[in-house]
Each structure stands twice: as C-alpha cells, then as structure tokens.
Design a protein around this motif. Structure first.
Motif, PDB file in Angstrom:
ATOM      1  N   ALA A 198      20.575   7.674  -3.230  1.00  0.00           N
ATOM      2  CA  ALA A 198      19.451   8.479  -2.739  1.00  0.00           C
ATOM      3  C   ALA A 198      18.135   7.898  -3.275  1.00  0.00           C
ATOM      4  CB  ALA A 198      19.608   9.933  -3.153  1.00  0.00           C
ATOM      5  N   GLU A 199      18.165   7.405  -4.508  1.00  0.00           N
ATOM      6  CA  GLU A 199      16.975   6.765  -5.085  1.00  0.00           C
ATOM      7  C   GLU A 199      16.621   5.498  -4.319  1.00  0.00           C
ATOM      8  OE1 GLU A 199      14.775   7.790  -7.440  1.00  0.00           O
ATOM      9  OE2 GLU A 199      15.894   9.659  -7.226  1.00  0.00           O
ATOM     10  N   LEU A 200      17.637   4.762  -3.892  1.00  0.00           N
ATOM     11  CA  LEU A 200      17.369   3.555  -3.109  1.00  0.00           C
ATOM     12  C   LEU A 200      16.710   3.878  -1.770  1.00  0.00           C
ATOM     13  CD1 LEU A 200      20.559   1.407  -3.818  1.00  0.00           C
ATOM     14  CD2 LEU A 200      18.221   1.008  -4.622  1.00  0.00           C
ATOM     15  N   LEU A 201      17.048   5.013  -1.210  1.00  0.00           N
ATOM     16  CA  LEU A 201      16.380   5.437   0.026  1.00  0.00           C
ATOM     17  C   LEU A 201      14.885   5.650  -0.228  1.00  0.00           C
ATOM     18  CD1 LEU A 201      19.018   7.925   1.466  1.00  0.00           C
ATOM     19  CD2 LEU A 201      18.338   5.717   2.439  1.00  0.00           C
ATOM     20  N   LYS A 202      14.566   6.221  -1.385  1.00  0.00           N
ATOM     21  CA  LYS A 202      13.153   6.421  -1.743  1.00  0.00           C
ATOM     22  C   LYS A 202      12.449   5.077  -1.950  1.00  0.00           C
ATOM     23  CE  LYS A 202      13.981  10.864  -3.960  1.00  0.00           C
ATOM     24  NZ  LYS A 202      14.025  11.573  -5.252  1.00  0.00           N
ATOM     25  N   VAL A 203      13.148   4.132  -2.560  1.00  0.00           N
ATOM     26  CA  VAL A 203      12.571   2.797  -2.769  1.00  0.00           C
ATOM     27  C   VAL A 203      12.299   2.129  -1.421  1.00  0.00           C
ATOM     28  CG1 VAL A 203      13.055   0.475  -3.657  1.00  0.00           C
ATOM     29  CG2 VAL A 203      13.586   2.487  -5.057  1.00  0.00           C
ATOM     30  N   ALA A 204      13.221   2.262  -0.496  1.00  0.00           N
ATOM     31  CA  ALA A 204      13.028   1.667   0.835  1.00  0.00           C
ATOM     32  C   ALA A 204      11.832   2.301   1.538  1.00  0.00           C
ATOM     33  CB  ALA A 204      14.295   1.833   1.674  1.00  0.00           C
ATOM     34  N   GLU A 205      11.670   3.598   1.386  1.00  0.00           N
ATOM     35  CA  GLU A 205      10.523   4.276   2.005  1.00  0.00           C
ATOM     36  C   GLU A 205       9.222   3.813   1.350  1.00  0.00           C
ATOM     37  OE1 GLU A 205       8.335   6.120   4.629  1.00  0.00           O
ATOM     38  OE2 GLU A 205      10.505   5.910   4.765  1.00  0.00           O
ATOM     39  N   GLN A 206       9.258   3.582   0.046  1.00  0.00           N
ATOM     40  CA  GLN A 206       8.070   3.074  -0.650  1.00  0.00           C
ATOM     41  C   GLN A 206       7.729   1.661  -0.170  1.00  0.00           C
ATOM     42  OE1 GLN A 206       6.097   4.922  -2.801  1.00  0.00           O
ATOM     43  NE2 GLN A 206       4.723   3.205  -2.381  1.00  0.00           N
ATOM     44  N   LEU A 207       8.752   0.879   0.093  1.00  0.00           N
ATOM     45  CA  LEU A 207       8.530  -0.465   0.642  1.00  0.00           C
ATOM     46  C   LEU A 207       7.782  -0.381   1.967  1.00  0.00           C
ATOM     47  CD1 LEU A 207       8.975  -3.557   0.798  1.00  0.00           C
ATOM     48  CD2 LEU A 207      11.219  -3.071   1.777  1.00  0.00           C
ATOM     49  N   ARG A 208       8.190   0.559   2.799  1.00  0.00           N
ATOM     50  CA  ARG A 208       7.494   0.744   4.088  1.00  0.00           C
ATOM     51  C   ARG A 208       6.037   1.135   3.867  1.00  0.00           C
ATOM     52  NH1 ARG A 208      12.341   3.392   5.186  1.00  0.00           N
ATOM     53  NH2 ARG A 208      13.627   2.325   6.715  1.00  0.00           N
ATOM     54  N   SER A 209       5.814   2.094   2.984  1.00  0.00           N
ATOM     55  CA  SER A 209       4.450   2.570   2.709  1.00  0.00           C
ATOM     56  C   SER A 209       3.577   1.455   2.143  1.00  0.00           C
ATOM     57  CB  SER A 209       4.475   3.739   1.724  1.00  0.00           C
ATOM     58  OG  SER A 209       5.126   4.843   2.283  1.00  0.00           O
ATOM     59  N   ASP A 210       4.135   0.696   1.210  1.00  0.00           N
ATOM     60  CA  ASP A 210       3.383  -0.420   0.622  1.00  0.00           C
ATOM     61  C   ASP A 210       3.054  -1.472   1.681  1.00  0.00           C
ATOM     62  OD1 ASP A 210       3.598   0.874  -1.803  1.00  0.00           O
ATOM     63  OD2 ASP A 210       5.117  -0.500  -2.620  1.00  0.00           O
ATOM     64  N   ALA A 211       3.988  -1.739   2.568  1.00  0.00           N
ATOM     65  CA  ALA A 211       3.754  -2.729   3.626  1.00  0.00           C
ATOM     66  C   ALA A 211       2.637  -2.274   4.561  1.00  0.00           C
ATOM     67  CB  ALA A 211       5.043  -2.984   4.409  1.00  0.00           C
ATOM     68  N   VAL A 212       2.596  -0.987   4.873  1.00  0.00           N
ATOM     69  CA  VAL A 212       1.524  -0.457   5.724  1.00  0.00           C
ATOM     70  C   VAL A 212       0.181  -0.585   5.015  1.00  0.00           C
ATOM     71  CG1 VAL A 212       0.597   1.651   6.766  1.00  0.00           C
ATOM     72  CG2 VAL A 212       3.005   1.074   7.056  1.00  0.00           C
ATOM     73  N   ALA A 213       0.145  -0.309   3.718  1.00  0.00           N
ATOM     74  CA  ALA A 213      -1.103  -0.423   2.957  1.00  0.00           C
ATOM     75  C   ALA A 213      -1.592  -1.872   2.915  1.00  0.00           C
ATOM     76  CB  ALA A 213      -0.901   0.119   1.543  1.00  0.00           C
ATOM     77  N   VAL A 214      -0.680  -2.797   2.706  1.00  0.00           N
ATOM     78  CA  VAL A 214      -1.050  -4.218   2.680  1.00  0.00           C
ATOM     79  C   VAL A 214      -1.560  -4.644   4.055  1.00  0.00           C
ATOM     80  CG1 VAL A 214      -0.137  -6.567   2.485  1.00  0.00           C
ATOM     81  CG2 VAL A 214       0.447  -4.852   0.762  1.00  0.00           C
ATOM     82  N   PHE A 215      -0.867  -4.214   5.107  1.00  0.00           N
ATOM     83  CA  PHE A 215      -1.320  -4.538   6.458  1.00  0.00           C
ATOM     84  C   PHE A 215      -2.729  -4.020   6.690  1.00  0.00           C
ATOM     85  CE2 PHE A 215      -2.082  -2.995  10.745  1.00  0.00           C
ATOM     86  CZ  PHE A 215      -2.035  -4.186  11.446  1.00  0.00           C
ATOM     87  N   SER A 216      -2.965  -2.781   6.306  1.00  0.00           N
ATOM     88  CA  SER A 216      -4.274  -2.165   6.517  1.00  0.00           C
ATOM     89  C   SER A 216      -5.372  -2.927   5.773  1.00  0.00           C
ATOM     90  CB  SER A 216      -4.232  -0.710   6.048  1.00  0.00           C
ATOM     91  OG  SER A 216      -5.469  -0.090   6.281  1.00  0.00           O
TER      92      SER A 216
END
Length: 114
Positions: free
Chosen positions: A80-98
C-alpha cells in the motif's frame, strides 16, 4: 572594350541590394531568425518534458499494478505504501513538467521578436 549597362538594370540592382542588405533589414531578419530558433528550441523542450511526463506515468502505472497485485495477494501494508510512492512519482512528474513548460514559455515571451 567597354560594355554599357542599361541604367534601369543598374537601378533595379541597387534597389534590390538596398531592400535586402540594408542594416535595418539585416538586423530585423537576424532577430527574426533568432526568435524562430528560440521558439523551436522551446517547443522541443516542451516536447521533451511531455515525453518525460509520459514515461514517468508509465513507470508509475507499472509500479502501481505490481504493488496492487502484491497487496491483493499478500495483504502486506508495504505494498500500500508503494502505491503512495507511485502516486507521488506522478505528482512530481507533473510538477517538473509544469516548471519546464513555464520556463520555455517565459523564455519565448521575454525574447525580443525583432
């Protein structure tokens, strides 16, 4: 032997030279080309950022699928923690893109068009 050139031809050549080689034309043309180069570089930077975002999303999706599969199979909370890490990866990628897109846009806006 002397060749006489029609004065109209000489005048036409002089006008063509003035229209294409005057300092103002050269300056404006050079600035326009520089602007186009910066615009193209900015577009490529945004395209690269989109590719990076897409790749990060694919990695996050794969990690989420694997973690969810393991969570369902084992019930272990670490997945379940890994699911949170994967979601953070998505969020970080969106921030970098922006950030990258904003930087490319700002560069182009601030660059003199000529």
């Amino acid at each position: 032997m002397s060749v006489t050139v029609d004065p109209k031809i000489v005048d036409a050549l002089n006008q063509a030279q003035q229209a294409t080689l005057s300092p103002q034309v050269v300056l404006t043309s050079g600035a326009g080309k520089a602007y186009q180069m910066v615009a193209q570089a900015s577009a490529l930077a945004i395209q690269d950022a989109v590719d990076s975002l897409r790749n990060a999303g694919a990695l996050a999706d794969a990690a989420s699928a694997a973690a969810l599969s393991q969570l369902m199979e084992t019930g272990e909370p670490r997945y379940a923690e890994l699911l949170k890490v994967a979601e953070q990866l998505r969020s970080d990628a969106v921030a970098v893109f922006s950030k990258r897109a904003d930087a490319a846009i700002a560069l182009l806006k601030d660059f003199p068009a000529g």
